[in-house]
Design a protein around this motif. Structure first.
Motif, PDB file in Angstrom:
ATOM      1  N   CYS A 209      -4.540   3.631  -1.998  1.00 14.19           N
ATOM      2  CA  CYS A 209      -3.701   2.290  -1.445  1.00 14.19           C
ATOM      3  C   CYS A 209      -4.776   1.214  -1.520  1.00 14.19           C
ATOM      4  CB  CYS A 209      -3.218   2.329  -0.039  1.00 14.19           C
ATOM      5  SG  CYS A 209      -2.034   3.876   0.050  1.00 14.19           S
ATOM      6  N   ALA A 210      -4.480   0.337  -2.526  1.00 14.85           N
ATOM      7  CA  ALA A 210      -5.578  -0.807  -2.581  1.00 14.85           C
ATOM      8  C   ALA A 210      -5.311  -1.914  -2.339  1.00 14.85           C
ATOM      9  CB  ALA A 210      -5.867  -0.800  -4.224  1.00 14.85           C
ATOM     10  N   THR A 211      -6.225  -2.749  -2.157  1.00 14.79           N
ATOM     11  CA  THR A 211      -6.102  -4.030  -2.102  1.00 14.79           C
ATOM     12  C   THR A 211      -7.354  -4.907  -2.477  1.00 14.79           C
ATOM     13  OG1 THR A 211      -5.238  -6.172  -0.461  1.00 14.79           O
ATOM     14  CG2 THR A 211      -7.065  -4.680   0.329  1.00 14.79           C
TER      15      THR A 211
ATOM     16  N   GLU B 281     -12.828 -12.374   4.363  1.00 14.91           N
ATOM     17  CA  GLU B 281     -11.994 -11.753   3.397  1.00 14.91           C
ATOM     18  C   GLU B 281     -12.023 -10.048   3.748  1.00 14.91           C
ATOM     19  OE1 GLU B 281     -10.665 -11.887  -0.354  1.00 14.91           O
ATOM     20  OE2 GLU B 281      -9.703 -13.007   1.364  1.00 14.91           O
TER      21      GLU B 281
ATOM     22  N   ARG C 214      -9.837  -9.043   6.524  1.00 17.34           N
ATOM     23  CA  ARG C 214      -8.415  -9.262   6.332  1.00 17.34           C
ATOM     24  C   ARG C 214      -7.973  -8.136   5.416  1.00 17.34           C
ATOM     25  NH1 ARG C 214      -5.582 -10.072   1.649  1.00 17.34           N
ATOM     26  NH2 ARG C 214      -7.512 -10.845   0.764  1.00 17.34           N
TER      27      ARG C 214
ATOM     28  N   ARG D 186      -8.215  -4.894   7.910  1.00 17.57           N
ATOM     29  CA  ARG D 186      -7.348  -4.852   8.915  1.00 17.57           C
ATOM     30  C   ARG D 186      -5.751  -4.393   8.138  1.00 17.57           C
ATOM     31  NH1 ARG D 186      -8.937  -9.589  12.911  1.00 17.57           N
ATOM     32  NH2 ARG D 186     -10.555  -8.565  14.119  1.00 17.57           N
ATOM     33  N   TYR D 187      -5.530  -5.015   6.850  1.00 21.65           N
ATOM     34  CA  TYR D 187      -4.245  -4.690   6.324  1.00 21.65           C
ATOM     35  C   TYR D 187      -4.478  -3.176   6.203  1.00 21.65           C
ATOM     36  CZ  TYR D 187      -3.238  -9.550   5.127  1.00 21.65           C
ATOM     37  OH  TYR D 187      -2.692 -10.812   5.192  1.00 21.65           O
TER      38      TYR D 187
ATOM     39  N   ASP E 115      -3.936  -1.190   9.362  1.00 22.08           N
ATOM     40  CA  ASP E 115      -2.562  -1.102   9.804  1.00 22.08           C
ATOM     41  C   ASP E 115      -1.973  -0.050   9.099  1.00 22.08           C
ATOM     42  OD1 ASP E 115      -3.143  -3.314  11.404  1.00 22.08           O
ATOM     43  OD2 ASP E 115      -2.200  -4.777  10.227  1.00 22.08           O
ATOM     44  N   ALA E 116      -2.093   0.307   7.841  1.00 19.01           N
ATOM     45  CA  ALA E 116      -1.337   1.412   7.166  1.00 19.01           C
ATOM     46  C   ALA E 116      -1.708   2.635   7.536  1.00 19.01           C
ATOM     47  CB  ALA E 116      -1.524   1.224   5.453  1.00 19.01           C
TER      48      ALA E 116
ATOM     49  N   LEU F 284      -4.536   4.753   7.251  1.00 18.25           N
ATOM     50  CA  LEU F 284      -4.891   5.446   6.096  1.00 18.25           C
ATOM     51  C   LEU F 284      -5.929   6.532   6.607  1.00 18.25           C
ATOM     52  CD1 LEU F 284      -5.315   2.761   3.493  1.00 18.25           C
ATOM     53  CD2 LEU F 284      -3.425   4.065   3.789  1.00 18.25           C
TER      54      LEU F 284
ATOM     55  N   ASN G  44       1.511  -4.495   3.333  1.00 17.24           N
ATOM     56  CA  ASN G  44       0.456  -4.016   3.410  1.00 17.24           C
ATOM     57  C   ASN G  44       0.371  -2.321   3.961  1.00 17.24           C
ATOM     58  OD1 ASN G  44       1.136  -5.280   5.923  1.00 17.24           O
ATOM     59  ND2 ASN G  44      -0.985  -4.278   6.771  1.00 17.24           N
ATOM     60  N   CYS G  45       1.439  -2.035   4.649  1.00 19.60           N
ATOM     61  CA  CYS G  45       1.281  -0.806   5.232  1.00 19.60           C
ATOM     62  C   CYS G  45       2.267   0.319   4.564  1.00 19.60           C
ATOM     63  CB  CYS G  45       2.163  -0.933   6.781  1.00 19.60           C
ATOM     64  SG  CYS G  45       1.225  -1.664   7.691  1.00 19.60           S
TER      65      CYS G  45
ATOM     66  N   LEU H 241       2.913   2.974   1.609  1.00 19.54           N
ATOM     67  CA  LEU H 241       2.054   4.189   1.393  1.00 19.54           C
ATOM     68  C   LEU H 241       2.739   4.900  -0.203  1.00 19.54           C
ATOM     69  CD1 LEU H 241       1.434   5.811   4.698  1.00 19.54           C
ATOM     70  CD2 LEU H 241      -0.079   4.494   3.400  1.00 19.54           C
TER      71      LEU H 241
ATOM     72  N   GLU I 287       2.546   2.721  -5.010  1.00 20.24           N
ATOM     73  CA  GLU I 287       1.372   3.062  -6.118  1.00 20.24           C
ATOM     74  C   GLU I 287       1.430   4.485  -6.503  1.00 20.24           C
ATOM     75  OE1 GLU I 287      -0.517   1.183  -2.819  1.00 20.24           O
ATOM     76  OE2 GLU I 287      -2.210   0.479  -4.268  1.00 20.24           O
TER      77      GLU I 287
ATOM     78  N   THR J 250      -3.157  -3.449  -7.583  1.00 21.14           N
ATOM     79  CA  THR J 250      -2.482  -3.835  -6.137  1.00 21.14           C
ATOM     80  C   THR J 250      -3.030  -4.740  -5.497  1.00 21.14           C
ATOM     81  OG1 THR J 250      -1.563  -1.417  -6.076  1.00 21.14           O
ATOM     82  CG2 THR J 250      -1.253  -3.177  -4.123  1.00 21.14           C
ATOM     83  N   GLN J 251      -2.161  -5.945  -4.850  1.00 22.73           N
ATOM     84  CA  GLN J 251      -2.700  -6.662  -3.853  1.00 22.73           C
ATOM     85  C   GLN J 251      -1.620  -6.693  -2.621  1.00 22.73           C
ATOM     86  OE1 GLN J 251      -5.514  -7.970  -3.148  1.00 22.73           O
ATOM     87  NE2 GLN J 251      -5.288  -9.994  -1.922  1.00 22.73           N
ATOM     88  N   ARG J 252      -2.364  -6.557  -1.419  1.00 24.77           N
ATOM     89  CA  ARG J 252      -1.291  -6.377  -0.340  1.00 24.77           C
ATOM     90  C   ARG J 252      -1.098  -7.431   0.446  1.00 24.77           C
ATOM     91  NH1 ARG J 252      -1.964  -1.056  -1.034  1.00 24.77           N
ATOM     92  NH2 ARG J 252      -0.669   0.279   0.295  1.00 24.77           N
TER      93      ARG J 252
ATOM     94  N   HIS K  39       0.779  -9.191   4.138  1.00 27.80           N
ATOM     95  CA  HIS K  39       0.986  -8.700   5.682  1.00 27.80           C
ATOM     96  C   HIS K  39       2.672  -8.698   6.029  1.00 27.80           C
ATOM     97  CE1 HIS K  39       0.133  -9.006  10.156  1.00 27.80           C
ATOM     98  NE2 HIS K  39      -0.391  -7.830   9.588  1.00 27.80           N
TER      99      HIS K  39
END
Lengths: 235, 242
Positions: free
Chosen positions: A37-39, A57, A60, A63-64, A67-68, A70, B17-18, B20, B23, B38-40, B42
Protein backbone atom coordinates in the motif's frame (compact mmCIF):
# COMPACT_ATOMS: atom_id res chain seq x y z
CA UNK A 1 -11.79 -17.81 -5.67
CA UNK A 2 -8.26 -16.41 -5.39
CA UNK A 3 -7.81 -13.43 -3.09
CA UNK A 4 -4.87 -11.24 -4.20
CA UNK A 5 -5.14 -8.86 -1.22
CA UNK A 6 -2.83 -8.70 1.78
CA UNK A 7 -4.53 -11.30 3.95
CA UNK A 8 -1.15 -12.19 5.51
CA UNK A 9 0.44 -8.74 5.62
CA UNK A 10 0.02 -5.26 4.24
CA UNK A 11 3.26 -3.35 3.76
CA UNK A 12 3.09 0.43 3.61
CA UNK A 13 5.60 2.18 1.38
CA UNK A 14 6.51 5.84 1.06
CA UNK A 15 8.37 6.68 -2.15
CA UNK A 16 9.32 9.72 -4.18
CA UNK A 17 6.74 11.59 -6.27
CA UNK A 18 8.07 10.54 -9.66
CA UNK A 19 9.14 7.03 -8.69
CA UNK A 20 8.01 4.20 -10.97
CA UNK A 21 10.17 1.40 -9.58
CA UNK A 22 9.46 0.80 -5.89
CA UNK A 23 5.82 -0.29 -6.12
CA UNK A 24 6.14 -2.78 -9.00
CA UNK A 25 9.34 -4.24 -7.54
CA UNK A 26 7.68 -4.68 -4.13
CA UNK A 27 4.75 -6.33 -5.86
CA UNK A 28 7.06 -8.62 -7.84
CA UNK A 29 8.76 -9.81 -4.64
CA UNK A 30 5.56 -10.28 -2.65
CA UNK A 31 4.54 -13.85 -1.89
CA UNK A 32 0.81 -14.75 -1.87
CA UNK A 33 -1.18 -12.85 0.74
CA UNK A 34 1.28 -9.96 0.98
CA UNK A 35 0.30 -6.62 -0.54
CA UNK A 36 1.87 -3.19 -0.87
CA UNK A 37 0.00 0.00 0.00
CA UNK A 38 1.92 3.01 -1.27
CA UNK A 39 1.92 6.76 -1.12
CA UNK A 40 4.30 9.44 -2.33
CA UNK A 41 6.17 12.42 -0.93
CA UNK A 42 5.83 15.50 -3.10
CA UNK A 43 8.98 17.08 -1.71
CA UNK A 44 11.26 14.20 -2.53
CA UNK A 45 12.80 13.89 -5.97
CA UNK A 46 14.71 10.67 -5.56
CA UNK A 47 15.09 10.30 -9.30
CA UNK A 48 17.43 13.26 -9.39
CA UNK A 49 19.01 12.48 -6.04
CA UNK A 50 17.72 15.70 -4.56
CA UNK A 51 15.17 16.84 -2.08
CA UNK A 52 14.63 16.28 1.59
CA UNK A 53 11.74 14.47 3.22
CA UNK A 54 10.43 17.48 5.09
CA UNK A 55 8.68 16.89 8.36
CA UNK A 56 5.23 17.91 7.23
CA UNK A 57 5.25 15.63 4.20
CA UNK A 58 6.67 12.67 6.07
CA UNK A 59 4.06 13.17 8.80
CA UNK A 60 1.24 13.26 6.28
CA UNK A 61 2.39 10.16 4.43
CA UNK A 62 3.04 8.22 7.62
CA UNK A 63 -0.28 9.16 9.24
CA UNK A 64 -2.22 8.20 6.13
CA UNK A 65 -0.63 4.76 6.17
CA UNK A 66 -0.92 4.43 9.96
CA UNK A 67 -4.67 5.03 9.67
CA UNK A 68 -4.84 2.06 7.32
CA UNK A 69 -3.57 -0.19 10.14
CA UNK A 70 -0.77 -1.72 8.09
CA UNK A 71 1.71 -4.23 9.44
CA UNK A 72 4.77 -2.10 8.73
CA UNK A 73 5.71 1.18 7.01
CA UNK A 74 8.93 1.69 5.08
CA UNK A 75 10.48 4.86 3.67
CA UNK A 76 11.99 3.41 0.49
CA UNK A 77 14.48 6.13 -0.25
CA UNK A 78 18.26 5.82 -0.13
CA UNK A 79 19.73 7.71 2.78
CA UNK A 80 21.90 9.74 0.43
CA UNK A 81 18.92 10.98 -1.53
CA UNK A 82 17.03 11.90 1.58
CA UNK A 83 19.99 13.91 2.80
CA UNK A 84 18.98 13.37 6.39
CA UNK A 85 20.07 10.85 8.98
CA UNK A 86 18.04 7.65 8.99
CA UNK A 87 17.40 8.16 12.67
CA UNK A 88 15.66 11.46 11.93
CA UNK A 89 13.23 9.84 9.49
CA UNK A 90 12.60 6.81 11.72
CA UNK A 91 11.99 9.00 14.75
CA UNK A 92 9.65 11.19 12.78
CA UNK A 93 7.71 8.21 11.47
CA UNK A 94 7.43 6.83 15.01
CA UNK A 95 6.18 10.16 16.27
CA UNK A 96 3.57 10.06 13.51
CA UNK A 97 2.25 6.78 14.85
CA UNK A 98 4.14 4.14 12.87
CA UNK A 99 4.62 1.04 15.03
CA UNK A 100 7.40 -0.45 12.90
CA UNK A 101 8.98 2.37 10.89
CA UNK A 102 11.74 1.24 8.58
CA UNK A 103 14.09 3.46 6.61
CA UNK A 104 16.11 2.32 3.64
CA UNK A 105 19.32 3.26 5.42
CA UNK A 106 18.54 1.02 8.38
CA UNK A 107 17.29 -1.77 6.13
CA UNK A 108 20.52 -1.78 4.12
CA UNK A 109 22.70 -1.90 7.23
CA UNK A 110 20.64 -4.77 8.65
CA UNK A 111 20.83 -6.59 5.32
CA UNK A 112 24.62 -6.21 5.08
CA UNK A 113 24.96 -7.49 8.64
CA UNK A 114 22.67 -10.43 7.90
CA UNK A 115 24.98 -11.33 5.03
CA UNK A 116 28.01 -10.78 7.31
CA UNK A 117 29.38 -8.19 4.92
CA UNK A 118 31.67 -5.51 6.32
CA UNK A 119 33.18 -4.16 3.10
CA UNK A 120 31.02 -2.91 0.28
CA UNK A 121 31.20 -1.17 -3.07
CA UNK A 122 28.47 1.48 -3.27
CA UNK A 123 26.99 2.23 -6.69
CA UNK A 124 24.43 4.99 -6.95
CA UNK A 125 22.34 6.88 -9.46
CA UNK A 126 21.53 10.55 -9.44
CA UNK A 127 24.08 12.92 -7.96
CA UNK A 128 27.53 12.05 -6.66
CA UNK A 129 27.05 14.02 -3.43
CA UNK A 130 24.02 11.85 -2.67
CA UNK A 131 26.12 8.70 -3.07
CA UNK A 132 28.79 10.21 -0.84
CA UNK A 133 26.16 10.90 1.84
CA UNK A 134 24.94 7.33 1.48
CA UNK A 135 28.47 6.05 1.93
CA UNK A 136 29.07 8.22 4.99
CA UNK A 137 25.85 6.87 6.51
CA UNK A 138 27.13 3.33 5.97
CA UNK A 139 30.58 4.14 7.32
CA UNK A 140 28.97 5.61 10.45
CA UNK A 141 27.60 2.15 11.22
CA UNK A 142 31.02 0.50 10.97
CA UNK A 143 30.74 -0.81 7.44
CA UNK A 144 33.76 -0.13 5.25
CA UNK A 145 32.97 1.46 1.92
CA UNK A 146 35.60 0.13 -0.48
CA UNK A 147 34.70 2.63 -3.19
CA UNK A 148 31.79 4.52 -4.64
CA UNK A 149 30.79 4.97 -8.26
CA UNK A 150 28.04 6.63 -10.21
CA UNK A 151 25.86 4.52 -12.51
CA UNK A 152 24.96 6.53 -15.58
CA UNK A 153 21.36 5.39 -15.74
CA UNK A 154 18.15 7.35 -16.30
CA UNK A 155 15.31 7.13 -13.78
CA UNK A 156 13.23 4.05 -14.43
CA UNK A 157 16.04 2.21 -16.22
CA UNK A 158 15.26 -1.45 -16.84
CA UNK A 159 16.97 -4.25 -14.93
CA UNK A 160 18.97 -5.20 -18.01
CA UNK A 161 20.48 -1.71 -18.19
CA UNK A 162 21.21 -1.79 -14.47
CA UNK A 163 22.92 -5.17 -14.87
CA UNK A 164 25.25 -3.83 -17.57
CA UNK A 165 26.03 -0.63 -15.66
CA UNK A 166 26.83 -2.53 -12.46
CA UNK A 167 29.03 -5.03 -14.32
CA UNK A 168 30.96 -2.15 -15.84
CA UNK A 169 31.34 -0.32 -12.52
CA UNK A 170 32.07 -3.26 -10.23
CA UNK A 171 35.68 -3.84 -11.20
CA UNK A 172 37.14 -3.04 -7.76
CA UNK A 173 37.36 -5.85 -5.22
CA UNK A 174 34.80 -5.72 -2.42
CA UNK A 175 32.97 -8.26 -0.32
CA UNK A 176 29.62 -7.07 -1.66
CA UNK A 177 27.99 -4.58 -3.98
CA UNK A 178 25.22 -2.24 -2.87
CA UNK A 179 23.14 -0.49 -5.54
CA UNK A 180 22.04 2.65 -3.69
CA UNK A 181 19.04 3.64 -5.74
CA UNK A 182 15.30 3.22 -5.72
CA UNK A 183 15.05 5.02 -9.05
CA UNK A 184 16.26 2.21 -11.33
CA UNK A 185 15.15 -1.39 -11.58
CA UNK A 186 17.39 -3.83 -9.77
CA UNK A 187 15.65 -6.89 -8.39
CA UNK A 188 15.46 -8.88 -11.63
CA UNK A 189 19.20 -8.34 -12.14
CA UNK A 190 20.41 -9.37 -8.68
CA UNK A 191 20.68 -13.13 -9.21
CA UNK A 192 22.63 -12.70 -12.44
CA UNK A 193 24.91 -10.10 -10.88
CA UNK A 194 25.64 -12.33 -7.88
CA UNK A 195 26.48 -15.23 -10.18
CA UNK A 196 28.72 -13.15 -12.43
CA UNK A 197 30.44 -11.06 -9.75
CA UNK A 198 30.59 -13.90 -7.19
CA UNK A 199 29.70 -11.59 -4.29
CA UNK A 200 26.39 -10.65 -2.65
CA UNK A 201 24.62 -7.82 -4.46
CA UNK A 202 22.01 -5.76 -2.64
CA UNK A 203 19.77 -2.92 -3.69
CA UNK A 204 17.75 -0.32 -1.85
CA UNK A 205 14.36 -1.68 -2.89
CA UNK A 206 15.34 -5.29 -2.21
CA UNK A 207 16.69 -4.45 1.26
CA UNK A 208 13.60 -2.38 2.07
CA UNK A 209 11.29 -5.22 1.09
CA UNK A 210 13.38 -7.75 3.01
CA UNK A 211 13.29 -5.64 6.17
CA UNK A 212 9.59 -4.84 5.83
CA UNK A 213 8.60 -8.46 5.19
CA UNK A 214 10.62 -9.65 8.17
CA UNK A 215 9.07 -6.99 10.40
CA UNK A 216 5.65 -8.17 9.24
CA UNK A 217 6.52 -11.77 10.10
CA UNK A 218 6.88 -12.94 6.48
CA UNK A 219 9.95 -15.13 5.99
CA UNK A 220 9.06 -17.06 2.85
CA UNK A 221 11.68 -18.44 0.50
CA UNK A 222 11.86 -15.87 -2.24
CA UNK A 223 13.96 -17.08 -5.13
CA UNK A 224 15.06 -14.88 -7.99
CA UNK A 225 15.76 -11.65 -6.12
CA UNK A 226 19.27 -12.14 -4.79
CA UNK A 227 20.76 -14.15 -1.94
CA UNK A 228 19.41 -11.81 0.75
CA UNK A 229 15.83 -12.93 0.27
CA UNK A 230 16.71 -16.54 -0.53
CA UNK A 231 19.18 -16.85 2.34
CA UNK A 232 16.89 -15.54 5.03
CA UNK A 233 14.38 -18.30 4.49
CA UNK A 234 17.11 -20.91 4.80
CA UNK A 235 17.99 -19.82 8.33
CA UNK B 1 14.92 -9.86 -17.70
CA UNK B 2 12.88 -7.70 -20.03
CA UNK B 3 11.91 -4.27 -18.97
CA UNK B 4 11.31 -1.70 -17.82
CA UNK B 5 8.55 -3.16 -15.65
CA UNK B 6 5.89 -0.78 -16.96
CA UNK B 7 6.86 -1.27 -20.58
CA UNK B 8 3.27 -1.51 -21.72
CA UNK B 9 1.54 1.03 -19.48
CA UNK B 10 1.94 2.79 -16.16
CA UNK B 11 -1.34 3.49 -14.41
CA UNK B 12 -1.63 5.99 -11.56
CA UNK B 13 -4.09 5.55 -8.73
CA UNK B 14 -5.61 8.16 -6.41
CA UNK B 15 -7.04 6.15 -3.53
CA UNK B 16 -8.49 6.81 -0.06
CA UNK B 17 -5.74 6.39 2.51
CA UNK B 18 -7.20 3.43 4.41
CA UNK B 19 -7.99 1.33 1.33
CA UNK B 20 -6.24 -2.03 1.24
CA UNK B 21 -7.81 -3.66 -1.79
CA UNK B 22 -7.35 -1.75 -5.00
CA UNK B 23 -3.58 -2.03 -5.51
CA UNK B 24 -3.35 -5.83 -5.17
CA UNK B 25 -6.59 -6.42 -7.07
CA UNK B 26 -5.41 -4.23 -9.97
CA UNK B 27 -2.10 -6.09 -10.06
CA UNK B 28 -4.00 -9.38 -10.15
CA UNK B 29 -5.81 -8.17 -13.27
CA UNK B 30 -2.82 -6.43 -14.86
CA UNK B 31 -1.49 -7.81 -18.14
CA UNK B 32 2.29 -8.27 -18.33
CA UNK B 33 4.07 -4.94 -18.59
CA UNK B 34 1.45 -2.89 -16.73
CA UNK B 35 2.33 -1.28 -13.38
CA UNK B 36 0.33 0.68 -10.79
CA UNK B 37 1.52 3.81 -8.93
CA UNK B 38 -0.46 5.17 -6.00
CA UNK B 39 -1.04 8.44 -4.21
CA UNK B 40 -3.36 8.43 -1.21
CA UNK B 41 -5.87 11.04 -0.11
CA UNK B 42 -7.45 11.40 3.28
CA UNK B 43 -10.93 9.99 3.94
CA UNK B 44 -12.07 10.19 7.54
CA UNK B 45 -15.17 8.01 7.29
CA UNK B 46 -17.26 6.37 4.58
CA UNK B 47 -20.31 8.53 5.15
CA UNK B 48 -21.95 11.27 3.09
CA UNK B 49 -20.28 13.96 5.20
CA UNK B 50 -16.91 12.17 5.16
CA UNK B 51 -16.92 11.85 1.38
CA UNK B 52 -18.22 15.42 0.97
CA UNK B 53 -15.39 16.70 3.13
CA UNK B 54 -12.81 14.78 1.09
CA UNK B 55 -14.14 16.07 -2.23
CA UNK B 56 -14.64 19.67 -1.02
CA UNK B 57 -10.92 20.01 -0.41
CA UNK B 58 -8.33 20.30 -3.16
CA UNK B 59 -6.43 17.25 -1.97
CA UNK B 60 -7.54 15.09 -4.88
CA UNK B 61 -6.06 17.68 -7.27
CA UNK B 62 -2.87 17.71 -5.21
CA UNK B 63 -2.68 13.93 -5.58
CA UNK B 64 -3.11 14.25 -9.34
CA UNK B 65 -0.36 16.88 -9.51
CA UNK B 66 2.05 14.70 -7.55
CA UNK B 67 1.27 11.64 -9.69
CA UNK B 68 1.74 13.64 -12.87
CA UNK B 69 5.46 13.96 -12.03
CA UNK B 70 5.76 10.27 -12.90
CA UNK B 71 5.58 9.19 -16.55
CA UNK B 72 2.06 7.74 -16.43
CA UNK B 73 -0.27 6.75 -19.26
CA UNK B 74 -3.53 7.11 -17.31
CA UNK B 75 -4.75 7.85 -13.80
CA UNK B 76 -7.58 6.14 -11.90
CA UNK B 77 -9.58 7.97 -9.28
CA UNK B 78 -10.43 4.97 -7.13
CA UNK B 79 -13.52 6.17 -5.35
CA UNK B 80 -17.08 5.12 -6.17
CA UNK B 81 -19.15 7.31 -3.86
CA UNK B 82 -16.63 10.13 -4.23
CA UNK B 83 -17.43 10.23 -7.96
CA UNK B 84 -21.24 9.78 -7.75
CA UNK B 85 -21.80 12.01 -4.71
CA UNK B 86 -23.44 14.94 -6.52
CA UNK B 87 -25.50 12.96 -9.02
CA UNK B 88 -25.48 12.85 -12.80
CA UNK B 89 -22.42 14.44 -14.36
CA UNK B 90 -20.38 14.48 -11.15
CA UNK B 91 -18.16 11.64 -12.35
CA UNK B 92 -17.22 13.76 -15.35
CA UNK B 93 -16.73 16.86 -13.22
CA UNK B 94 -14.26 14.99 -10.99
CA UNK B 95 -12.53 13.52 -14.02
CA UNK B 96 -12.01 16.95 -15.60
CA UNK B 97 -10.81 18.49 -12.31
CA UNK B 98 -8.18 15.79 -11.90
CA UNK B 99 -7.17 15.68 -15.55
CA UNK B 100 -6.45 19.41 -15.48
CA UNK B 101 -4.40 19.01 -12.31
CA UNK B 102 -2.51 16.08 -13.86
CA UNK B 103 -1.36 18.14 -16.86
CA UNK B 104 -3.65 16.31 -19.24
CA UNK B 105 -2.87 12.70 -18.31
CA UNK B 106 -6.14 10.86 -19.06
CA UNK B 107 -8.19 10.22 -15.92
CA UNK B 108 -11.04 7.85 -15.20
CA UNK B 109 -13.24 7.76 -12.12
CA UNK B 110 -14.82 4.66 -10.66
CA UNK B 111 -18.41 5.79 -11.24
CA UNK B 112 -17.70 6.92 -14.79
CA UNK B 113 -15.93 3.65 -15.52
CA UNK B 114 -18.84 1.70 -14.06
CA UNK B 115 -21.30 3.48 -16.36
CA UNK B 116 -19.17 2.64 -19.40
CA UNK B 117 -18.70 -0.97 -18.33
CA UNK B 118 -22.40 -1.55 -17.67
CA UNK B 119 -23.32 -0.03 -21.04
CA UNK B 120 -20.71 -2.09 -22.90
CA UNK B 121 -22.23 -5.24 -21.42
CA UNK B 122 -25.79 -4.17 -22.23
CA UNK B 123 -26.98 -3.96 -18.62
CA UNK B 124 -30.27 -2.09 -18.21
CA UNK B 125 -31.82 -3.48 -15.00
CA UNK B 126 -29.24 -3.12 -12.27
CA UNK B 127 -28.66 -4.72 -8.89
CA UNK B 128 -26.60 -2.19 -6.85
CA UNK B 129 -24.64 -3.99 -4.13
CA UNK B 130 -22.61 -1.90 -1.69
CA UNK B 131 -20.98 -1.82 1.75
CA UNK B 132 -22.43 1.69 2.35
CA UNK B 133 -24.92 3.00 4.85
CA UNK B 134 -28.46 3.84 3.82
CA UNK B 135 -27.75 7.45 2.82
CA UNK B 136 -24.80 6.67 0.52
CA UNK B 137 -26.65 3.69 -0.95
CA UNK B 138 -29.59 5.96 -1.81
CA UNK B 139 -27.28 8.46 -3.52
CA UNK B 140 -25.70 5.62 -5.49
CA UNK B 141 -29.10 4.33 -6.57
CA UNK B 142 -30.12 7.80 -7.72
CA UNK B 143 -26.88 8.28 -9.71
CA UNK B 144 -27.42 5.12 -11.75
CA UNK B 145 -31.14 5.90 -12.25
CA UNK B 146 -30.27 9.40 -13.45
CA UNK B 147 -27.89 7.79 -15.92
CA UNK B 148 -30.67 5.68 -17.43
CA UNK B 149 -30.50 2.40 -15.54
CA UNK B 150 -33.48 0.79 -13.85
CA UNK B 151 -32.14 0.00 -10.40
CA UNK B 152 -34.18 -3.02 -9.37
CA UNK B 153 -32.38 -3.39 -6.04
CA UNK B 154 -29.96 -1.25 -3.98
CA UNK B 155 -28.54 -2.61 -0.75
CA UNK B 156 -25.77 -1.64 1.67
CA UNK B 157 -24.01 -3.31 4.56
CA UNK B 158 -24.02 -0.15 6.70
CA UNK B 159 -20.25 -0.02 6.92
CA UNK B 160 -18.28 3.18 7.55
CA UNK B 161 -14.62 2.15 7.51
CA UNK B 162 -12.17 0.32 5.27
CA UNK B 163 -11.26 -1.92 8.19
CA UNK B 164 -14.86 -3.19 8.32
CA UNK B 165 -14.89 -3.68 4.56
CA UNK B 166 -11.59 -5.55 4.59
CA UNK B 167 -13.27 -8.04 6.91
CA UNK B 168 -15.67 -9.04 4.12
CA UNK B 169 -14.22 -12.15 2.47
CA UNK B 170 -14.80 -13.09 -1.15
CA UNK B 171 -17.11 -15.88 0.03
CA UNK B 172 -19.08 -13.38 2.15
CA UNK B 173 -19.33 -11.03 -0.83
CA UNK B 174 -20.50 -13.81 -3.12
CA UNK B 175 -23.28 -14.80 -0.70
CA UNK B 176 -24.27 -11.18 -0.14
CA UNK B 177 -24.44 -10.31 -3.84
CA UNK B 178 -26.45 -13.45 -4.62
CA UNK B 179 -28.95 -12.75 -1.87
CA UNK B 180 -29.24 -9.09 -2.86
CA UNK B 181 -29.84 -9.62 -6.58
CA UNK B 182 -33.45 -10.16 -7.64
CA UNK B 183 -34.26 -12.38 -10.64
CA UNK B 184 -35.31 -9.43 -12.83
CA UNK B 185 -31.82 -7.84 -12.71
CA UNK B 186 -29.73 -8.28 -15.85
CA UNK B 187 -26.51 -6.99 -14.28
CA UNK B 188 -24.82 -6.40 -10.92
CA UNK B 189 -22.64 -3.52 -9.81
CA UNK B 190 -20.57 -4.09 -6.66
CA UNK B 191 -19.78 -0.57 -5.45
CA UNK B 192 -16.80 0.65 -3.40
CA UNK B 193 -13.12 0.20 -4.07
CA UNK B 194 -12.56 -0.75 -0.44
CA UNK B 195 -14.37 -4.04 -0.87
CA UNK B 196 -12.68 -7.19 -2.17
CA UNK B 197 -14.39 -8.26 -5.36
CA UNK B 198 -12.36 -9.31 -8.38
CA UNK B 199 -11.71 -12.85 -7.14
CA UNK B 200 -15.46 -13.46 -6.85
CA UNK B 201 -16.66 -12.04 -10.17
CA UNK B 202 -16.34 -15.16 -12.31
CA UNK B 203 -18.08 -17.31 -9.69
CA UNK B 204 -20.86 -14.76 -9.27
CA UNK B 205 -21.45 -14.53 -13.00
CA UNK B 206 -21.77 -18.33 -13.13
CA UNK B 207 -24.11 -18.33 -10.12
CA UNK B 208 -26.37 -15.56 -11.36
CA UNK B 209 -26.07 -15.99 -15.13
CA UNK B 210 -25.71 -12.22 -15.67
CA UNK B 211 -22.74 -9.81 -15.97
CA UNK B 212 -21.15 -8.68 -12.71
CA UNK B 213 -19.17 -5.43 -12.57
CA UNK B 214 -17.19 -4.30 -9.55
CA UNK B 215 -15.76 -0.90 -8.68
CA UNK B 216 -12.13 -2.02 -8.82
CA UNK B 217 -12.60 -4.19 -11.91
CA UNK B 218 -14.39 -1.48 -13.93
CA UNK B 219 -11.96 1.28 -12.94
CA UNK B 220 -8.91 -0.71 -13.97
CA UNK B 221 -10.60 -1.89 -17.18
CA UNK B 222 -11.30 1.73 -18.12
CA UNK B 223 -7.77 2.83 -17.22
CA UNK B 224 -6.30 0.11 -19.43
CA UNK B 225 -8.57 1.29 -22.24
CA UNK B 226 -7.36 4.90 -21.73
CA UNK B 227 -3.76 3.69 -21.80
CA UNK B 228 -4.38 1.83 -25.04
CA UNK B 229 -3.97 -1.65 -23.57
CA UNK B 230 -6.42 -4.12 -25.07
CA UNK B 231 -5.43 -7.42 -23.51
CA UNK B 232 -8.29 -9.84 -22.83
CA UNK B 233 -7.88 -11.39 -19.39
CA UNK B 234 -9.48 -14.56 -18.11
CA UNK B 235 -10.82 -14.97 -14.59
CA UNK B 236 -12.20 -11.49 -13.99
CA UNK B 237 -15.62 -11.60 -15.59
CA UNK B 238 -17.20 -10.90 -18.95
CA UNK B 239 -15.92 -7.33 -18.96
CA UNK B 240 -12.30 -8.41 -19.41
CA UNK B 241 -13.19 -10.77 -22.22
CA UNK B 242 -15.14 -8.08 -24.04
Amino acid sequence: MDDPTGWRANIGVVCGAANIVVEPEFHAMSPPGVATCATRMASLDVERGTGTPDAEELTRCTRYLVDANLDVIVLATPAGCAGTPATWAAAHMSASGARYPITAAAAVVDALRALRVRNVLVLGTGRRDAIERESRALADTGITVAAIALLELPAGAAAAATYRAVRAAASRPAAAVYIASSAVETIMALDALEQDLAVPVLSTVQACFWAAARAAGIEDTLAGFGSLLARESAQ
Amino acid sequence: MNGPLGWRARIGLIYPNCGLVMEPECYAMAPAGVTIHTQRLHLTKMTVSGVEQMMASTEAERCARILSRAPLDAIMFGGTSASFLKGIGYDDEVRLRLQAAANGIPVTTTSGAALRALRVLGVTRLSFVSPYDEALTAIGRRFFEQNGFAVVSAVGLGMHTDAEMFGVSLADLRDYAKRATPPDANGVFIACTGLRSVGAIDALERDLGIPVISAVQATFWDALRLAGVRAPQRGFGHLYRH
